[in-house]
Design a protein around this motif. Structure first.
Motif, PDB file in Angstrom:
ATOM      1  N   ALA A 111       0.941  -1.122   0.083  1.00  0.00           N
ATOM      2  CA  ALA A 111       0.196  -0.030   0.068  1.00  0.00           C
ATOM      3  C   ALA A 111       0.845   1.397   0.021  1.00  0.00           C
ATOM      4  CB  ALA A 111      -1.042  -0.026   1.318  1.00  0.00           C
ATOM      5  N   LEU A 112       1.922   1.261   0.785  1.00  0.00           N
ATOM      6  CA  LEU A 112       2.825   2.287   0.814  1.00  0.00           C
ATOM      7  C   LEU A 112       3.443   2.747  -0.396  1.00  0.00           C
ATOM      8  CD1 LEU A 112       3.885   1.950   4.504  1.00  0.00           C
ATOM      9  CD2 LEU A 112       2.406   3.788   3.781  1.00  0.00           C
ATOM     10  N   GLU A 113       4.070   1.492  -1.050  1.00  0.00           N
ATOM     11  CA  GLU A 113       4.860   1.483  -2.275  1.00  0.00           C
ATOM     12  C   GLU A 113       3.773   2.325  -3.403  1.00  0.00           C
ATOM     13  OE1 GLU A 113       6.005  -2.070  -3.161  1.00  0.00           O
ATOM     14  OE2 GLU A 113       7.261  -2.441  -1.577  1.00  0.00           O
ATOM     15  N   LEU A 114       2.635   1.909  -3.436  1.00  0.00           N
ATOM     16  CA  LEU A 114       1.654   2.315  -4.372  1.00  0.00           C
ATOM     17  C   LEU A 114       1.226   3.665  -4.144  1.00  0.00           C
ATOM     18  CD1 LEU A 114      -0.402   1.939  -6.698  1.00  0.00           C
ATOM     19  CD2 LEU A 114      -2.062   0.963  -4.703  1.00  0.00           C
ATOM     20  N   ALA A 115       1.314   4.233  -2.902  1.00  0.00           N
ATOM     21  CA  ALA A 115       1.063   5.561  -2.535  1.00  0.00           C
ATOM     22  C   ALA A 115       2.223   6.471  -2.859  1.00  0.00           C
ATOM     23  CB  ALA A 115       0.760   5.891  -0.885  1.00  0.00           C
ATOM     24  N   ALA A 116       3.340   5.943  -3.169  1.00  0.00           N
ATOM     25  CA  ALA A 116       4.427   6.825  -3.484  1.00  0.00           C
ATOM     26  C   ALA A 116       4.885   6.539  -5.131  1.00  0.00           C
ATOM     27  CB  ALA A 116       5.796   6.172  -2.618  1.00  0.00           C
ATOM     28  N   THR A 117       3.965   6.055  -5.923  1.00  0.00           N
ATOM     29  CA  THR A 117       4.106   6.136  -7.268  1.00  0.00           C
ATOM     30  C   THR A 117       4.203   7.162  -7.880  1.00  0.00           C
ATOM     31  OG1 THR A 117       1.770   5.151  -7.578  1.00  0.00           O
ATOM     32  CG2 THR A 117       3.600   3.489  -7.213  1.00  0.00           C
ATOM     33  N   PRO A 118       4.536   7.414  -9.003  1.00  0.00           N
ATOM     34  CA  PRO A 118       4.424   8.954  -9.728  1.00  0.00           C
ATOM     35  C   PRO A 118       3.022   9.247 -10.148  1.00  0.00           C
ATOM     36  CG  PRO A 118       6.273   7.553 -10.809  1.00  0.00           C
ATOM     37  CD  PRO A 118       5.473   6.704  -9.783  1.00  0.00           C
ATOM     38  N   GLU A 119       2.133   8.396 -10.297  1.00  0.00           N
ATOM     39  CA  GLU A 119       0.593   8.675 -10.248  1.00  0.00           C
ATOM     40  C   GLU A 119       0.235   9.642  -9.158  1.00  0.00           C
ATOM     41  OE1 GLU A 119       1.563   5.121 -12.868  1.00  0.00           O
ATOM     42  OE2 GLU A 119       2.187   5.790 -10.734  1.00  0.00           O
ATOM     43  N   ALA A 120       0.788   9.410  -8.023  1.00  0.00           N
ATOM     44  CA  ALA A 120       0.446  10.282  -6.891  1.00  0.00           C
ATOM     45  C   ALA A 120       0.407  11.751  -7.238  1.00  0.00           C
ATOM     46  CB  ALA A 120       1.038   9.706  -5.871  1.00  0.00           C
ATOM     47  N   ARG A 121       1.349  12.123  -8.105  1.00  0.00           N
ATOM     48  CA  ARG A 121       1.665  13.569  -8.342  1.00  0.00           C
ATOM     49  C   ARG A 121       0.640  14.027  -9.427  1.00  0.00           C
ATOM     50  NH1 ARG A 121       7.050  11.454  -8.122  1.00  0.00           N
ATOM     51  NH2 ARG A 121       7.463  11.384 -10.291  1.00  0.00           N
ATOM     52  N   THR A 122      -0.056  13.109 -10.006  1.00  0.00           N
ATOM     53  CA  THR A 122      -1.168  13.526 -10.962  1.00  0.00           C
ATOM     54  C   THR A 122      -2.458  13.568 -10.270  1.00  0.00           C
ATOM     55  OG1 THR A 122      -1.981  11.359 -11.289  1.00  0.00           O
ATOM     56  CG2 THR A 122       0.098  12.142 -12.671  1.00  0.00           C
ATOM     57  N   LEU A 123      -2.614  13.601  -9.016  1.00  0.00           N
ATOM     58  CA  LEU A 123      -3.807  13.621  -8.143  1.00  0.00           C
ATOM     59  C   LEU A 123      -4.309  15.048  -8.196  1.00  0.00           C
ATOM     60  CD1 LEU A 123      -3.570  10.899  -5.721  1.00  0.00           C
ATOM     61  CD2 LEU A 123      -4.607  10.675  -7.725  1.00  0.00           C
ATOM     62  N   THR A 124      -5.513  15.445  -7.953  1.00  0.00           N
ATOM     63  CA  THR A 124      -6.050  16.762  -7.626  1.00  0.00           C
ATOM     64  C   THR A 124      -5.790  17.000  -6.137  1.00  0.00           C
ATOM     65  OG1 THR A 124      -8.419  15.999  -6.803  1.00  0.00           O
ATOM     66  CG2 THR A 124      -8.093  16.375  -9.278  1.00  0.00           C
ATOM     67  N   GLN A 125      -6.085  18.330  -5.761  1.00  0.00           N
ATOM     68  CA  GLN A 125      -5.882  18.375  -4.289  1.00  0.00           C
ATOM     69  C   GLN A 125      -6.900  17.548  -3.517  1.00  0.00           C
ATOM     70  OE1 GLN A 125      -5.360  22.529  -2.668  1.00  0.00           O
ATOM     71  NE2 GLN A 125      -7.241  22.039  -1.452  1.00  0.00           N
ATOM     72  N   ASP A 126      -7.933  17.418  -3.691  1.00  0.00           N
ATOM     73  CA  ASP A 126      -8.932  16.330  -2.981  1.00  0.00           C
ATOM     74  C   ASP A 126      -8.432  15.122  -2.909  1.00  0.00           C
ATOM     75  OD1 ASP A 126     -10.513  18.732  -2.524  1.00  0.00           O
ATOM     76  OD2 ASP A 126     -11.969  18.387  -3.809  1.00  0.00           O
TER      77      ASP A 126
END
Length: 244
Positions: A111-126
């Motif tokens: 779970a922590l590895e997934l949360a740290a993937t580059p895709e996380a930087r594409t998320l909106t503020q919410d």
């Protein structure tokens, strides 16, 4: 339910289907939303499964089934649907839920590895707020309370109290309380109360617990209880919390 209640983006996805099938799938998707809101999870599951059978390559159908599975606590199935959705749409907007599914399956490291993937930087503020809340919960599961607090210290935490950040403020207060920092926790619960105009948290009750207030309401006292809660909101507005 006609199916026309769906937003334009979903109707665009359904254009790949025949007109008759698109109309039917749209109606099932509307019913998924309605039955979820009514907490009728069995009916929601039936409608979502039918939508996927009829439109398995439509991202909205996969998202609907994933959301129902998530609400049912079937995290393995939810994760499968969310992954399929991401492949079909290229969107990672459900990354916070994917991380929470891994957490629900007891796979905290993954779970922590997934949360740290580059895709996380594409998320909106919410979406980033939701991800921070999930990551903080994982850290608490692991007994890492200090790390749980740090996970919530994102820029949005410093925003003024409001509906968009009340859950973040609540989570921060809860972690502070777990660390034994009661006065600071009280300040952040107050911020959560101030912003929680739709009562999505129990911040009022948590404040009452901190203040040693125990309220047992009977049927005749419910209206008075509502007035007490409103008074607490007014107090919260008058007592700003310190910035992080």
């Amino acid at each position: 339910m006609t199916g026309k209640e769906l937003d334009r983006a979903v109707h665009e996805q359904l254009r790949t289907l025949s007109k008759e099938n698109a109309e039917g799938v749209a109606q099932h998707l509307v019913m998924v939303a309605a039955t979820l809101e009514a907490d009728n999870l069995e009916a929601a599951l039936a409608h979502a499964e039918t939508a996927v059978r009829r439109a398995g390559r439509v991202p909205a159908a996969r998202e609907a089934l994933g959301m129902v599975a998530y609400r049912l606590g079937d995290f393995a199935r939810a994760l499968t649907e969310f992954r399929t959705l991401r492949r079909l749409s290229g969107s990672s907007h459900l990354l916070p839920l994917m991380v929470d599914c891994e957490r629900g399956l007891g796979r905290h490291s993954r779970a922590l590895e997934l949360a740290a993937t580059p895709e996380a930087r594409t998320l909106t503020q919410d979406e980033r707020q939701e991800l921070a809340i999930v990551v903080s919960g994982i850290r608490r599961d692991l007994g890492q309370d200090d790390a749980a607090l740090i996970a919530l210290q994102i820029p949005a935490l410093r925003q003024a109290a409001g509906p968009s950040v009340c859950r973040l403020h609540y989570a921060y207060a809860d972690v502070l309380l777990g660390l034994g920092r009661e006065e600071e926790a009280r300040e952040w619960f107050l911020k959560a109360v101030e912003g929680d105009t739709d009562a999505v948290t129990d911040a009022v009750e948590r404040l009452e617990e901190l203040d040693g207030i125990v309220v047992e309401l009977g049927e005749d006292d419910e209206e008075d209880g509502a007035e007490v809660s409103q008074a607490m909101v007014s107090e919260a507005t008058a007592v700003p919390a310190e910035d992080v």
